[in-house]
Scaffold this active site. Structure first.
Site, PDB file in Angstrom:
ATOM      1  N   SER A  38       0.828  -1.197   0.000  1.00  0.00           N
ATOM      2  CA  SER A  38       0.000   0.000   0.000  1.00  0.00           C
ATOM      3  C   SER A  38       0.874   1.264   0.000  1.00  0.00           C
ATOM      4  O   SER A  38       1.699   1.441  -0.889  1.00  0.00           O
ATOM      5  CB  SER A  38      -0.950  -0.045   1.198  1.00  0.00           C
ATOM      6  OG  SER A  38      -2.008   0.863   1.046  1.00  0.00           O
ATOM      7  N   ASP A 185      -5.751  -3.354  -2.518  1.00  0.00           N
ATOM      8  CA  ASP A 185      -4.756  -3.070  -1.483  1.00  0.00           C
ATOM      9  C   ASP A 185      -4.124  -4.341  -0.910  1.00  0.00           C
ATOM     10  O   ASP A 185      -4.817  -5.226  -0.408  1.00  0.00           O
ATOM     11  CB  ASP A 185      -5.445  -2.302  -0.354  1.00  0.00           C
ATOM     12  CG  ASP A 185      -4.477  -1.606   0.568  1.00  0.00           C
ATOM     13  OD1 ASP A 185      -3.507  -2.254   1.000  1.00  0.00           O
ATOM     14  OD2 ASP A 185      -4.678  -0.419   0.866  1.00  0.00           O
TER      15      ASP A 185
END
Length: 296
Positions: A38, A185
């Site tokens: 991320s 993510d």
């Protein structure tokens, strides 16, 4: 001294990494290999591309985070239409501006694909919802998707890894089969991939430092769950932490700089300068404490 580095997810809280990187640089450590999930994938990609800490600081100082938001135009005219895109497109922002910004910054260092980076020097963690897999890019591209990693854009991998669910629309990736994978993510399955540089013999060639945007396990506080919304938040948080928590507690705690960040929302792209400075100072302080006693 050469070290390897791993960066956790955490959205805009990642400004804290800047302060930590300042201290790591001041103590004459230099990253050989880097990995991240991320927001950590963004930092890792820039380091792998050759950005120095002063260049990173300047880059982020000049960045207006709101320019990375690109919700469909109709949602600005008819705000209620956001629910349509949230339901059918599974996200509010397209993520194209974010990916273009990453591409442009990497291009300044002549980094476009993983073929432009020395093999093994950068690893990015992504979640494949369609296949139900944790994916490490570039390692898994050939095996899982039949894609030559040397031709795969680094900016695309970062966009996937930082595709916070519902905030950004999932990125689609065509693989070996007919079905396109929905990539989101990496933090959903591993928010802190400190394990990613483990070899088959578990013998490391150099020291490793992990930078994690949270308290250490001993200092974490129990969640207060009083209603269904609290439970949803707790479920999401547990899902993000479960894969890494046992690994951190057992084997890597002494190699991790824990940077507790409170009262800052992961997707608050409108944080002010005062908050950014506090985050940077927090990272610097925790890294300074860590490096004073770190035994490699």
């Amino acid at each position: 001294m050469k070290i390897d580095g791993v960066f956790s997810g955490g959205g805009v809280k990642a400004f804290a990494f800047l302060g930590a990187l300042e201290m790591i640089t001041e103590n004459k450590f230099e990253f050989e290999r880097v990995a991240g999930t991320s927001a950590g994938a963004i930092v890792a990609a820039f380091i792998a591309a050759g950005y120095r800490i002063d260049e990173l600081e300047k880059l982020l100082e000049e960045l207006d985070l709101t320019t990375l938001l690109d919700s469909p135009r109709i949602t600005r005219i008819i705000p209620a239409s956001k629910w349509f895109f949230l339901y059918f497109q599974m996200g509010i922002n397209k993520g194209d501006k974010f990916e273009q910004w990453i591409y442009y910054q990497l291009a300044k260092k002549k980094i476009y694909t993983f073929g432009d980076i020395k093999k093994g020097y950068l690893k990015i963690v992504v979640s494949d919802l369609t296949l139900g897999k944790l994916v490490v890019i570039p390692d898994d591209l050939e095996r899982v998707y039949g894609i030559n990693p040397d031709n795969f854009p680094v900016s695309k991998a970062v966009r996937m890894s930082a595709g916070f669910p519902y905030f950004f629309m999932p990125k689609k990736l065509k693989g070996i089969g007919k079905e396109k994978s929905l990539m989101v993510d990496g933090g959903l399955l591993s928010n802190f991939p400190i394990w990613v540089f483990d070899s088959e013999t578990n013998k490391r060639t150099r020291p490793i430092i992990g930078l994690k945007l949270s308290d250490s396990p001993e200092r974490s506080t129990p969640k207060r769950i009083k209603n269904a919304l609290d439970m949803l938040h707790a479920l999401f948080a547990t899902m993000k932490q479960a894969h890494d928590a046992r690994y951190v507690a057992k084997s890597e705690k002494n190699n991790i700089i824990f940077i507790p960040v409170k009262n800052v929302q992961t997707t608050n792209f409108m944080i002010n300068e005062e908050t950014k400075i506090k985050l940077i100072n927090s990272g610097r302080l925790e890294a300074e404490r860590f490096l004073k006693t770190w035994s490699m």
